[in-house]
Design a protein around this motif. Structure first.
Motif, mmCIF file in Angstrom:
data_model
loop_
_atom_site.group_PDB
_atom_site.id
_atom_site.type_symbol
_atom_site.label_atom_id
_atom_site.label_comp_id
_atom_site.label_asym_id
_atom_site.label_seq_id
_atom_site.Cartn_x
_atom_site.Cartn_y
_atom_site.Cartn_z
ATOM 1 N N ASP A 389 62.989 35.023 71.770
ATOM 2 C CA ASP A 389 62.825 35.579 70.429
ATOM 3 C C ASP A 389 61.543 35.030 69.827
ATOM 4 O O ASP A 389 60.953 34.063 70.328
ATOM 5 N N ILE A 390 61.137 35.601 68.713
ATOM 6 C CA ILE A 390 59.871 35.210 68.086
ATOM 7 C C ILE A 390 59.906 33.772 67.582
ATOM 8 O O ILE A 390 58.873 33.097 67.511
ATOM 9 N N ASP A 391 61.106 33.258 67.235
ATOM 10 C CA ASP A 391 61.217 31.891 66.710
ATOM 11 C C ASP A 391 61.709 30.912 67.768
ATOM 12 O O ASP A 391 62.240 29.853 67.452
ATOM 13 N N GLU A 392 61.508 31.246 69.036
ATOM 14 C CA GLU A 392 61.998 30.400 70.121
ATOM 15 C C GLU A 392 60.890 30.159 71.136
ATOM 16 O O GLU A 392 59.997 30.969 71.313
ATOM 17 N N ARG A 393 60.946 28.999 71.798
ATOM 18 C CA ARG A 393 60.038 28.697 72.891
ATOM 19 C C ARG A 393 60.846 28.155 74.076
ATOM 20 O O ARG A 393 61.928 27.612 73.905
ATOM 21 N N SER A 394 60.270 28.321 75.262
ATOM 22 C CA SER A 394 60.880 27.738 76.455
ATOM 23 C C SER A 394 60.193 26.413 76.764
ATOM 24 O O SER A 394 59.026 26.209 76.418
ATOM 25 N N ALA A 395 60.923 25.521 77.413
ATOM 26 C CA ALA A 395 60.385 24.205 77.766
ATOM 27 C C ALA A 395 60.735 23.907 79.217
ATOM 28 O O ALA A 395 61.892 24.008 79.619
ATOM 29 N N ILE A 396 59.723 23.558 80.001
ATOM 30 C CA ILE A 396 59.911 23.161 81.404
ATOM 31 C C ILE A 396 59.565 21.681 81.474
ATOM 32 O O ILE A 396 58.448 21.275 81.141
ATOM 33 N N LEU A 397 60.524 20.869 81.879
ATOM 34 C CA LEU A 397 60.369 19.409 81.836
ATOM 35 C C LEU A 397 60.009 18.857 83.215
ATOM 36 O O LEU A 397 60.663 19.167 84.212
ATOM 37 N N ILE A 398 58.958 18.028 83.256
ATOM 38 C CA ILE A 398 58.540 17.337 84.476
ATOM 39 C C ILE A 398 58.457 15.848 84.153
ATOM 40 O O ILE A 398 57.791 15.455 83.194
ATOM 41 N N GLU A 399 59.159 15.031 84.923
ATOM 42 C CA GLU A 399 59.140 13.581 84.724
ATOM 43 C C GLU A 399 58.680 12.910 86.015
ATOM 44 O O GLU A 399 59.250 13.147 87.085
ATOM 45 N N SER A 400 57.648 12.077 85.887
ATOM 46 C CA SER A 400 57.070 11.366 87.043
ATOM 47 C C SER A 400 56.748 12.328 88.182
ATOM 48 O O SER A 400 56.981 12.037 89.359
ATOM 49 N N GLY A 401 56.249 13.515 87.808
ATOM 50 C CA GLY A 401 55.859 14.497 88.800
ATOM 51 C C GLY A 401 57.003 15.284 89.400
ATOM 52 O O GLY A 401 56.802 16.076 90.317
ATOM 53 N N VAL A 402 58.215 15.083 88.884
ATOM 54 C CA VAL A 402 59.398 15.772 89.416
ATOM 55 C C VAL A 402 59.891 16.802 88.402
ATOM 56 O O VAL A 402 60.137 16.461 87.237
ATOM 57 N N PHE A 403 60.016 18.048 88.830
ATOM 58 C CA PHE A 403 60.556 19.114 87.979
ATOM 59 C C PHE A 403 62.034 18.843 87.715
ATOM 60 O O PHE A 403 62.829 18.741 88.635
ATOM 61 N N LYS A 404 62.397 18.708 86.432
ATOM 62 C CA LYS A 404 63.770 18.361 86.059
ATOM 63 C C LYS A 404 64.613 19.571 85.673
ATOM 64 O O LYS A 404 65.831 19.570 85.828
ATOM 65 N N GLY A 405 63.972 20.589 85.090
ATOM 66 C CA GLY A 405 64.732 21.753 84.655
ATOM 67 C C GLY A 405 64.054 22.415 83.477
ATOM 68 O O GLY A 405 62.918 22.098 83.119
ATOM 69 N N LEU A 406 64.775 23.342 82.853
ATOM 70 C CA LEU A 406 64.185 24.102 81.753
ATOM 71 C C LEU A 406 65.232 24.426 80.694
ATOM 72 O O LEU A 406 66.433 24.329 80.927
ATOM 73 N N GLY A 407 64.756 24.795 79.514
ATOM 74 C CA GLY A 407 65.651 25.155 78.419
ATOM 75 C C GLY A 407 64.872 25.878 77.329
ATOM 76 O O GLY A 407 63.673 26.159 77.474
ATOM 77 N N PHE A 408 65.562 26.168 76.243
ATOM 78 C CA PHE A 408 64.955 26.871 75.108
ATOM 79 C C PHE A 408 65.215 26.077 73.830
ATOM 80 O O PHE A 408 66.242 25.408 73.693
ATOM 81 N N PHE A 409 64.275 26.153 72.883
ATOM 82 C CA PHE A 409 64.488 25.476 71.607
ATOM 83 C C PHE A 409 63.955 26.352 70.481
ATOM 84 O O PHE A 409 63.050 27.168 70.668
ATOM 85 N N ASN A 410 64.535 26.170 69.305
ATOM 86 C CA ASN A 410 64.153 26.921 68.123
ATOM 87 C C ASN A 410 62.947 26.261 67.467
ATOM 88 O O ASN A 410 62.889 25.026 67.332
ATOM 89 N N LEU A 411 61.976 27.075 67.038
ATOM 90 C CA LEU A 411 60.754 26.534 66.440
ATOM 91 C C LEU A 411 61.017 25.806 65.129
ATOM 92 O O LEU A 411 60.222 24.983 64.697
ATOM 93 N N ASN A 412 62.146 26.114 64.477
ATOM 94 C CA ASN A 412 62.475 25.445 63.221
ATOM 95 C C ASN A 412 62.968 24.019 63.438
ATOM 96 O O ASN A 412 63.136 23.272 62.492
ATOM 97 N N TYR A 413 63.231 23.680 64.698
ATOM 98 C CA TYR A 413 63.725 22.340 65.019
ATOM 99 C C TYR A 413 62.708 21.678 65.938
ATOM 100 O O TYR A 413 62.598 22.015 67.095
ATOM 101 N N GLN A 414 61.924 20.764 65.410
ATOM 102 C CA GLN A 414 60.867 20.135 66.188
ATOM 103 C C GLN A 414 61.449 19.180 67.227
ATOM 104 O O GLN A 414 62.188 18.258 66.891
ATOM 105 N N ILE A 415 61.126 19.428 68.490
ATOM 106 C CA ILE A 415 61.610 18.570 69.571
ATOM 107 C C ILE A 415 60.598 17.443 69.767
ATOM 108 O O ILE A 415 59.580 17.595 70.438
ATOM 109 N N ASN A 416 60.844 16.297 69.131
ATOM 110 C CA ASN A 416 59.931 15.167 69.266
ATOM 111 C C ASN A 416 60.639 13.949 69.851
ATOM 112 O O ASN A 416 60.125 12.846 69.829
ATOM 113 N N ASN A 417 61.833 14.168 70.397
ATOM 114 C CA ASN A 417 62.622 13.084 70.971
ATOM 115 C C ASN A 417 62.975 13.478 72.397
ATOM 116 O O ASN A 417 63.576 14.522 72.624
ATOM 117 N N ILE A 418 62.600 12.645 73.372
ATOM 118 C CA ILE A 418 62.835 12.988 74.774
ATOM 119 C C ILE A 418 64.314 13.121 75.081
ATOM 120 O O ILE A 418 64.723 13.931 75.923
#
Length: 456
Positions: A389-418
């Motif tokens: 949706d227009i107010d959503e973004r996808s996130a692909i997480l990589i830790e220490s060079g390893v692909f961990k997975g993916l998810g979606f988050f709402n732009l109104n909620y800032q993801i600043n905590n790992i």
């Protein structure tokens, strides 16, 4: 089809409670297609603690309809649906009790988002609706009112569908709804498909997945399956009873989901396509003069590549661009086979690493910059791409060079905590295919945002 609901009650003795408010959102797995929200006159007193919790008091309900006046609407909106609620046992019991008072047996299959969340999002501090959605970055309004809590449950259920990599929720839905399985012919199925980016799943009448595909236009691609005349398409046409889909917004998310779920579900008509999605790779080595050399070679699982390619030609095209961008030597990148200077040196476009005229330290800095940009080895990063949706973004997480997975988050909620980021991520397998998909996508889509972070 799902009927996602929340009920507020008067409180009181078990099976003597009355409903004060109900909200039902009819949800097809992608969007809300109908809704019903109403206060209800319970014809009994509301417990004081409930008034304090919900803000609903008796004076608000005097002119509200009684349950028997809205019962037909509840039956209609939940017909052929699976009831979904947070602590579904409570909501379903209350509904059945109210219908039983009218002499009507209300029966619907049900799903509980508490139980699903415990299975799909383990190790949460609390599975109460308020605390759970807050920890997952799901915005919620009008807490402890039926409409607000039901909408929060819709958003939670959407995330649970994303995390259900075995597709058990979807498969059960198809099994429980034979009308959906058998009624549509191909043209009806196509009409229900959206022209969006995502992954689609073709099912037999028992829910079994027989084919998984990805497309930037699901409707167009499914239509091609039903109109093609090749042997595989004809077999699919004979067996398909339903097509479900997941919109992803991001082509990268669709590619990763398709790869993962073909491996996980092993559909019969994907087996013929079982091949490596890349054939060549870029490797590096240091020669006897101290220069980092780059070499395109056939992909070898025993070696660690910088990046991978679908074929040799795409690898060579990439390297020609890199030679220009980083001012590298054609000889030391394997593009010009000579025992003396490279062609670019002859036309004064190479600083002479090929004949040791440029210092290895200077040349290697540029090679290392190329390697660093095109490999995420040992990096901690989040790739931010389009959402559904227009107010959503996808996130692909990589830790220490390893692909961990993916998810979606709402732009109104800032993801600043790992920790919050990790809780919304659907874990996925890291393998050579996922590395190739991610690296290839980032090469082609340079506008995609990449955020780096330090691991604690």
């Amino acid at each position: 089809m799902y009927a996602i609901l929340d009920i507020e009650t008067t409180g009181g003795k078990y099976n003597e409670e009355g409903i004060t408010e109900i909200a039902i959102y009819k949800y097809n797995g992608h969007e809300i297609v109908d809704q019903f929200i109403s206060l209800i006159n319970p014809e009994r007193e509301i417990q004081p603690f409930v008034v304090n919790l919900t803000g609903i008091n008796s004076s608000m309900l005097r002119s509200a309809p009684k349950f028997y006046e809205i019962a037909k609407r509840i039956v209609e909106i939940t017909e052929d649906c699976i009831l979904v609620a947070h602590n579904a046992q409570f909501d379903y019991r209350i509904l059945c009790t109210e219908f039983r008072r009218l002499g009507f047996e209300f029966e619907r299959p049900s799903l509980c988002t508490v139980e699903l969340a415990k299975d799909l999002i383990p190790n949460q501090d609390s599975y109460s609706l308020g605390k759970l959605v807050r920890s997952l970055g799901i915005p919620v309004a009008d807490r402890h009112r039926a409409a607000g809590d039901a909408m929060a449950t819709v958003k939670l259920f959407k995330m649970l569908l994303d995390k259900d990599s075995t597709k058990s929720i979807i498969l059960e839905s198809i099994r429980l709804n034979p009308k959906h399985q058998l009624e549509p012919r191909h043209i009806n199925i196509i009409e229900e498909m959206p022209a969006v980016t995502g992954v689609y799943y073709m099912h037999k009448s028992n829910g079994e997945i027989i084919y998984i595909g990805k497309s930037n236009n699901i409707k167009k691609r499914v239509n091609q399956h039903f109109t093609n005349t090749n042997p595989k398409s004809k077999k699919i046409q004979m067996q398909v009873a339903a097509v479900t889909y997941e919109a992803t917004g991001s082509e990268l998310v669709a590619l990763l989901k398709e790869s993962e779920e073909i491996k996980r579900n092993n559909p019969i008509y994907n087996r013929a396509l079982r091949r490596k999605i890349f054939t060549h790779a870029l490797y590096s080595f240091v020669d006897e003069h101290g220069y980092i050399n780059l070499k395109i070679d056939i992909a070898d699982g025993r070696k660690s590549p910088i990046t991978t390619f679908a074929n040799r030609q795409s690898a060579k095209t990439f390297m020609f661009h890199m030679v220009e961008e980083y001012q590298l030597c054609q000889k030391l990148t394997g593009l010009y086979n000579t025992k003396t200077s490279c062609f670019k040196y002859d036309i004064k476009e190479c600083a002479g690493a090929c004949i040791q005229k440029e210092a290895p330290e200077d040349y290697n800095k540029r090679v290392e910059a190329l390697i660093n940009k095109n490999s995420y080895k040992n990096k901690n990063m989040v790739i931010i791409d389009r959402g559904r949706d227009i107010d959503e973004r996808s996130a692909i997480l990589i830790e220490s060079g390893v692909f961990k997975g993916l998810g979606f988050f709402n732009l109104n909620y800032q993801i600043n905590n790992i920790d919050v980021l990790e809780s919304i991520i659907t874990p996925m397998e890291n393998n050579r295919d996922t590395q190739h998909i991610i690296q290839s996508y980032l090469r082609k889509n340079k506008q995609v945002k990449q955020h780096y972070f330090n691991q604690v």
